[in-house]
Design a protein around this motif. Structure first.
Motif, PDB file in Angstrom:
ATOM      1  N   THR A 113     112.462  41.667  27.377  1.00 24.95           N
ATOM      2  CA  THR A 113     112.992  42.923  27.896  1.00 24.95           C
ATOM      3  C   THR A 113     111.908  43.680  28.657  1.00 24.95           C
ATOM      4  OG1 THR A 113     112.371  44.202  25.950  1.00 24.95           O
ATOM      5  CG2 THR A 113     114.556  43.134  25.905  1.00 24.95           C
ATOM      6  N   GLU A 171     118.020  47.640  33.911  1.00 22.64           N
ATOM      7  CA  GLU A 171     117.028  47.708  32.836  1.00 22.64           C
ATOM      8  C   GLU A 171     115.798  48.485  33.276  1.00 22.64           C
ATOM      9  OE1 GLU A 171     114.908  44.858  29.523  1.00 22.64           O
ATOM     10  OE2 GLU A 171     116.366  43.967  30.891  1.00 22.64           O
ATOM     11  N   SER A 220     117.667  52.371  35.115  1.00 27.44           N
ATOM     12  CA  SER A 220     118.647  53.174  34.388  1.00 27.44           C
ATOM     13  C   SER A 220     118.373  53.241  32.883  1.00 27.44           C
ATOM     14  CB  SER A 220     120.054  52.630  34.614  1.00 27.44           C
ATOM     15  OG  SER A 220     120.384  52.688  35.987  1.00 27.44           O
ATOM     16  N   TYR A 221     118.035  52.095  32.285  1.00 27.43           N
ATOM     17  CA  TYR A 221     117.840  52.063  30.845  1.00 27.43           C
ATOM     18  C   TYR A 221     116.438  52.484  30.419  1.00 27.43           C
ATOM     19  CZ  TYR A 221     122.076  49.202  31.208  1.00 27.43           C
ATOM     20  OH  TYR A 221     123.329  48.722  31.499  1.00 27.43           O
ATOM     21  N   ASN A 222     115.453  52.345  31.310  1.00 26.60           N
ATOM     22  CA  ASN A 222     114.061  52.669  30.972  1.00 26.60           C
ATOM     23  C   ASN A 222     113.384  53.480  32.082  1.00 26.60           C
ATOM     24  OD1 ASN A 222     113.461  51.040  28.402  1.00 26.60           O
ATOM     25  ND2 ASN A 222     114.486  49.564  29.731  1.00 26.60           N
TER      26      ASN A 222
END
Length: 141
Positions: free
Chosen positions: A40, A99, A102-104
């Motif tokens: 990730t 990833e 948007s997510y991090n």
């Protein structure tokens, strides 16, 4: 386009940059019992911190969502009859951008996302997906 930080030559000057890392899940590696099979952005960020790397060029792990899972388990890369991704890397490229940006978002400046392509399969579909993606996110290569 979403609100994202953009890299420039001056923002990268003097930084230690890992020039090739893969993010995501490799279904082929998993099916063939290979390791590592996933990484990730958050996990890679901690590896960067541990090794003194300031930023990384990142690519999707594989285009496994386009291929037949039984064939992958045998080490063959054959398009699926009903693939989960409309073309090689379409979903994987989108997930990488999500990833990173948007997510991090707090660590997005540590990553330089490159899109992955398969020059032998569904080229026009891949170009359509990349055109859509570049309207939302910065793609650096």
């Amino acid at each position: 386009m979403t609100s994202t930080k953009h890299h420039s030559a001056s923002s990268l000057r003097g930084r230690a940059i890992d020039c090739h890392a893969h993010i995501g899940v490799s279904l082929k590696a998993y099916a063939c019992l290979e390791y590592p099979y996933a990484q990730t952005i958050e996990g890679h960020y901690y590896r960067q911190n541990a090794t003194g790397i300031d930023a990384a060029v990142v690519f999707p792990a594989s285009s496994g969502l386009f291929f037949d899972p039984q064939a992958m388990a045998r080490g063959e890369m054959r398009p699926a009859m009903q693939p989960l991704s409309p073309s090689p890397y379409a979903l994987e490229n989108r997930m990488l951008m999500l990833e990173v940006f948007s997510y991090n978002p707090a660590i997005s400046d540590r990553f330089i996302p490159f899109a992955a392509v398969d020059p032998a399969r569904s080229v026009s579909e891949q170009l359509d997906a990349l055109t859509e993606l570049e309207n939302e996110f910065p793609i650096y290569g």
